[in-house]
Design a protein around this motif. Sequence first.
Motif, PDB file in Angstrom:
ATOM      1  N   THR A  36       0.821  -1.210   0.000  1.00 33.34           N
ATOM      2  CA  THR A  36       0.000   0.000   0.000  1.00 33.34           C
ATOM      3  C   THR A  36       0.861   1.268   0.000  1.00 33.34           C
ATOM      4  OG1 THR A  36      -0.137  -0.073   2.432  1.00 33.34           O
ATOM      5  CG2 THR A  36      -1.929  -1.111   1.190  1.00 33.34           C
ATOM      6  N   THR A  37       2.129   1.123   0.356  1.00 35.92           N
ATOM      7  CA  THR A  37       3.072   2.252   0.349  1.00 35.92           C
ATOM      8  C   THR A  37       3.031   3.027  -0.959  1.00 35.92           C
ATOM      9  OG1 THR A  37       4.561   1.012   1.805  1.00 35.92           O
ATOM     10  CG2 THR A  37       5.510   2.883   0.631  1.00 35.92           C
ATOM     11  N   HIS A  38       2.842   2.332  -2.072  1.00 38.36           N
ATOM     12  CA  HIS A  38       3.014   2.942  -3.385  1.00 38.36           C
ATOM     13  C   HIS A  38       1.839   3.819  -3.799  1.00 38.36           C
ATOM     14  CE1 HIS A  38       6.635   0.604  -3.600  1.00 38.36           C
ATOM     15  NE2 HIS A  38       5.935  -0.453  -3.241  1.00 38.36           N
ATOM     16  N   GLY A  39       0.803   3.861  -2.952  1.00 45.84           N
ATOM     17  CA  GLY A  39      -0.219   4.877  -3.147  1.00 45.84           C
ATOM     18  C   GLY A  39       0.342   6.275  -3.026  1.00 45.84           C
ATOM     19  N   ALA A  40       1.494   6.400  -2.378  1.00 44.03           N
ATOM     20  CA  ALA A  40       2.172   7.689  -2.266  1.00 44.03           C
ATOM     21  C   ALA A  40       2.524   8.267  -3.632  1.00 44.03           C
ATOM     22  CB  ALA A  40       3.445   7.537  -1.434  1.00 44.03           C
ATOM     23  N   PHE A  41       2.636   7.400  -4.635  1.00 46.82           N
ATOM     24  CA  PHE A  41       2.992   7.833  -5.988  1.00 46.82           C
ATOM     25  C   PHE A  41       1.784   7.850  -6.931  1.00 46.82           C
ATOM     26  CE2 PHE A  41       6.589   5.818  -3.943  1.00 46.82           C
ATOM     27  CZ  PHE A  41       7.554   6.809  -4.047  1.00 46.82           C
ATOM     28  N   GLY A  42       0.589   7.699  -6.364  1.00 48.86           N
ATOM     29  CA  GLY A  42      -0.611   7.668  -7.207  1.00 48.86           C
ATOM     30  C   GLY A  42      -0.809   6.340  -7.895  1.00 48.86           C
ATOM     31  N   ALA A  43      -0.234   5.267  -7.333  1.00 56.59           N
ATOM     32  CA  ALA A  43      -0.387   3.918  -7.888  1.00 56.59           C
ATOM     33  C   ALA A  43      -1.383   3.120  -7.048  1.00 56.59           C
ATOM     34  CB  ALA A  43       0.960   3.206  -7.903  1.00 56.59           C
ATOM     35  N   PHE A  44      -1.939   2.073  -7.657  1.00 58.25           N
ATOM     36  CA  PHE A  44      -2.758   1.106  -6.921  1.00 58.25           C
ATOM     37  C   PHE A  44      -1.809   0.002  -6.486  1.00 58.25           C
ATOM     38  CE2 PHE A  44      -5.286  -2.635  -6.286  1.00 58.25           C
ATOM     39  CZ  PHE A  44      -6.555  -2.228  -5.893  1.00 58.25           C
ATOM     40  N   GLY A  45      -1.347   0.083  -5.247  1.00 59.20           N
ATOM     41  CA  GLY A  45      -0.406  -0.907  -4.733  1.00 59.20           C
ATOM     42  C   GLY A  45      -1.079  -1.796  -3.713  1.00 59.20           C
ATOM     43  N   THR A  46      -0.915  -3.111  -3.858  1.00 59.82           N
ATOM     44  CA  THR A  46      -1.540  -4.029  -2.908  1.00 59.82           C
ATOM     45  C   THR A  46      -0.714  -5.302  -2.772  1.00 59.82           C
ATOM     46  OG1 THR A  46      -3.663  -5.014  -2.275  1.00 59.82           O
ATOM     47  CG2 THR A  46      -3.020  -5.244  -4.582  1.00 59.82           C
ATOM     48  N   GLY A  47      -0.787  -5.898  -1.613  1.00 58.27           N
ATOM     49  CA  GLY A  47      -0.068  -7.137  -1.362  1.00 58.27           C
ATOM     50  C   GLY A  47      -0.868  -8.354  -1.803  1.00 58.27           C
ATOM     51  N   VAL A  48      -0.170  -9.386  -2.241  1.00 58.31           N
ATOM     52  CA  VAL A  48      -0.801 -10.643  -2.648  1.00 58.31           C
ATOM     53  C   VAL A  48      -0.028 -11.812  -2.046  1.00 58.31           C
ATOM     54  CG1 VAL A  48      -1.682  -9.674  -4.816  1.00 58.31           C
ATOM     55  CG2 VAL A  48       0.550 -10.814  -4.797  1.00 58.31           C
ATOM     56  N   GLY A  49      -0.660 -12.977  -2.051  1.00 60.54           N
ATOM     57  CA  GLY A  49      -0.007 -14.177  -1.564  1.00 60.54           C
ATOM     58  C   GLY A  49       0.851 -14.834  -2.627  1.00 60.54           C
ATOM     59  N   ALA A  50       1.596 -15.847  -2.229  1.00 63.35           N
ATOM     60  CA  ALA A  50       2.520 -16.524  -3.146  1.00 63.35           C
ATOM     61  C   ALA A  50       1.777 -17.199  -4.298  1.00 63.35           C
ATOM     62  CB  ALA A  50       3.359 -17.539  -2.381  1.00 63.35           C
ATOM     63  N   THR A  51       0.621 -17.795  -4.009  1.00 64.40           N
ATOM     64  CA  THR A  51      -0.164 -18.444  -5.065  1.00 64.40           C
ATOM     65  C   THR A  51      -0.661 -17.418  -6.075  1.00 64.40           C
ATOM     66  OG1 THR A  51      -0.855 -20.150  -3.508  1.00 64.40           O
ATOM     67  CG2 THR A  51      -2.114 -19.961  -5.554  1.00 64.40           C
ATOM     68  N   ASP A  52      -1.153 -16.280  -5.560  1.00 69.80           N
ATOM     69  CA  ASP A  52      -1.582 -15.206  -6.460  1.00 69.80           C
ATOM     70  C   ASP A  52      -0.421 -14.739  -7.328  1.00 69.80           C
ATOM     71  OD1 ASP A  52      -4.193 -15.150  -5.525  1.00 69.80           O
ATOM     72  OD2 ASP A  52      -3.764 -13.658  -3.981  1.00 69.80           O
ATOM     73  N   MET A  53       0.760 -14.594  -6.734  1.00 70.45           N
ATOM     74  CA  MET A  53       1.901 -14.126  -7.498  1.00 70.45           C
ATOM     75  C   MET A  53       2.291 -15.120  -8.582  1.00 70.45           C
ATOM     76  SD  MET A  53       3.936 -11.686  -8.112  1.00 70.45           S
ATOM     77  CE  MET A  53       3.800 -10.575  -6.709  1.00 70.45           C
ATOM     78  N   VAL A 117       7.492  13.172  -0.673  1.00 71.83           N
ATOM     79  CA  VAL A 117       7.499  11.725  -0.921  1.00 71.83           C
ATOM     80  C   VAL A 117       7.690  10.909   0.358  1.00 71.83           C
ATOM     81  CG1 VAL A 117       8.807   9.873  -2.044  1.00 71.83           C
ATOM     82  CG2 VAL A 117       8.138  11.897  -3.346  1.00 71.83           C
ATOM     83  N   PRO A 118       8.677  11.203   1.213  1.00 70.63           N
ATOM     84  CA  PRO A 118       8.884  10.339   2.391  1.00 70.63           C
ATOM     85  C   PRO A 118       7.692  10.301   3.329  1.00 70.63           C
ATOM     86  CG  PRO A 118      10.228  12.322   2.537  1.00 70.63           C
ATOM     87  CD  PRO A 118       9.698  12.268   1.147  1.00 70.63           C
ATOM     88  N   ASP A 145       8.050  15.484  -9.508  1.00 68.60           N
ATOM     89  CA  ASP A 145       9.481  15.756  -9.698  1.00 68.60           C
ATOM     90  C   ASP A 145      10.300  14.495  -9.418  1.00 68.60           C
ATOM     91  OD1 ASP A 145       8.918  18.372 -10.324  1.00 68.60           O
ATOM     92  OD2 ASP A 145       9.438  19.169  -8.343  1.00 68.60           O
ATOM     93  N   TYR A 146       9.934  13.777  -8.353  1.00 67.90           N
ATOM     94  CA  TYR A 146      10.632  12.530  -7.995  1.00 67.90           C
ATOM     95  C   TYR A 146      10.452  11.483  -9.089  1.00 67.90           C
ATOM     96  CZ  TYR A 146      11.939   8.442  -5.142  1.00 67.90           C
ATOM     97  OH  TYR A 146      12.536   7.294  -4.662  1.00 67.90           O
ATOM     98  N   VAL A 147       9.217  11.297  -9.520  1.00 74.88           N
ATOM     99  CA  VAL A 147       8.905  10.235 -10.488  1.00 74.88           C
ATOM    100  C   VAL A 147       9.482  10.546 -11.861  1.00 74.88           C
ATOM    101  CG1 VAL A 147       7.006   9.110 -11.725  1.00 74.88           C
ATOM    102  CG2 VAL A 147       6.845   9.469  -9.253  1.00 74.88           C
ATOM    103  N   SER A 148       9.422  11.815 -12.273  1.00 78.31           N
ATOM    104  CA  SER A 148       9.864  12.172 -13.629  1.00 78.31           C
ATOM    105  C   SER A 148      11.334  11.869 -13.856  1.00 78.31           C
ATOM    106  CB  SER A 148       9.579  13.653 -13.899  1.00 78.31           C
ATOM    107  OG  SER A 148      10.353  14.477 -13.043  1.00 78.31           O
TER     108      SER A 148
END
Length: 339
Positions: A36-53, A117-118, A145-148
Amino acid sequence: MKYHFDTNCGVCHQVMPEAGLAYPGMILVATDSHTTTHGAFGAFGTGVGATDMATILLTGKLWFRVPEIIEVRLDGDAPDGVYPKDVVLNVLGKLKADGAVYKAIDFTGSYVDQLGVPGRMTICNMAVEMGAKTAYMQPNQKVLDYVSERAVKPYEIKYTDDDFEYEESHLFDVSKMEPTLSCPSSVDNVHNLTSVVENHDVEIDQGYIGSCTGGRFEDIEIAAKILKDKHIPKYKRLDVVPASAEVMQKCIKAGYIQDLMKAGATIAAPGCAACLGIHEGILASGEVCISSTNRNFPGRMGSVEAEIYLASPAAVASSILNGKITDPRKYVSEISVAY
């Protein structure tokens, strides 16, 4: 093998944005709940299990239920001694650990608009501690600025519709917040630090600064500025674990690692370390730790008979300096860190 990150690189949630692999508009999954950390960059970030991966690696696809969305509005300017970790702990104290199960949190408000960002990463990181499927912050110029400078692909910013109706909205006045603790042994056992200190002295054995929540350059910077030309008490420990090799190198260049070592800190290789109960900083039975990490249930950092308080890096540094939980406002009135 450009994006094969070896054991010397650090925590995935810090390393991926540094490598330009997190950017606005993308769907990002990883086998770790704090994605979920990556929502900081306007992304849809979510954790998944090993089977999902495994399914994702085979097909490039995965099924998701579209989550309901909660607005957490953060308005106002943070007072001295109040940092992004304090802010998100205040949110946790109200919403609780099950307040956003499989829902998305959209962090809005004037505090978020000016946050760098931090600070954004710290707040989005801990959205999962409320059960959130994902978190989101509208990218501001600091993020762009960070992402670009780093993004490996072109990206598209996603905007919330002006007339969108949230399932719930929660308003917080950041200007009225105080330094905050998550007390043993639940992340939503949240109290103002002053109330804890006034009721009883909490002696600590260890301070810990690190992880995908509190191991960034700014987190180490504030600790180094508090501890510069001072020394932690005998038989107390301060473990500092930079979140990535890039963070480590930047801190060395700024002289912060050297200042912390002179103050008696132990510096470990970039990574997760004791945040999940491995490597340096593991707690023994009966020990008490104040930590900038994200979870404090029994056994998280070692013995099930140890106690963990979660706090900002400033509170960690201030507390280990005195050998007991201490209000960081005593030390930070003239210290500026750009969260």
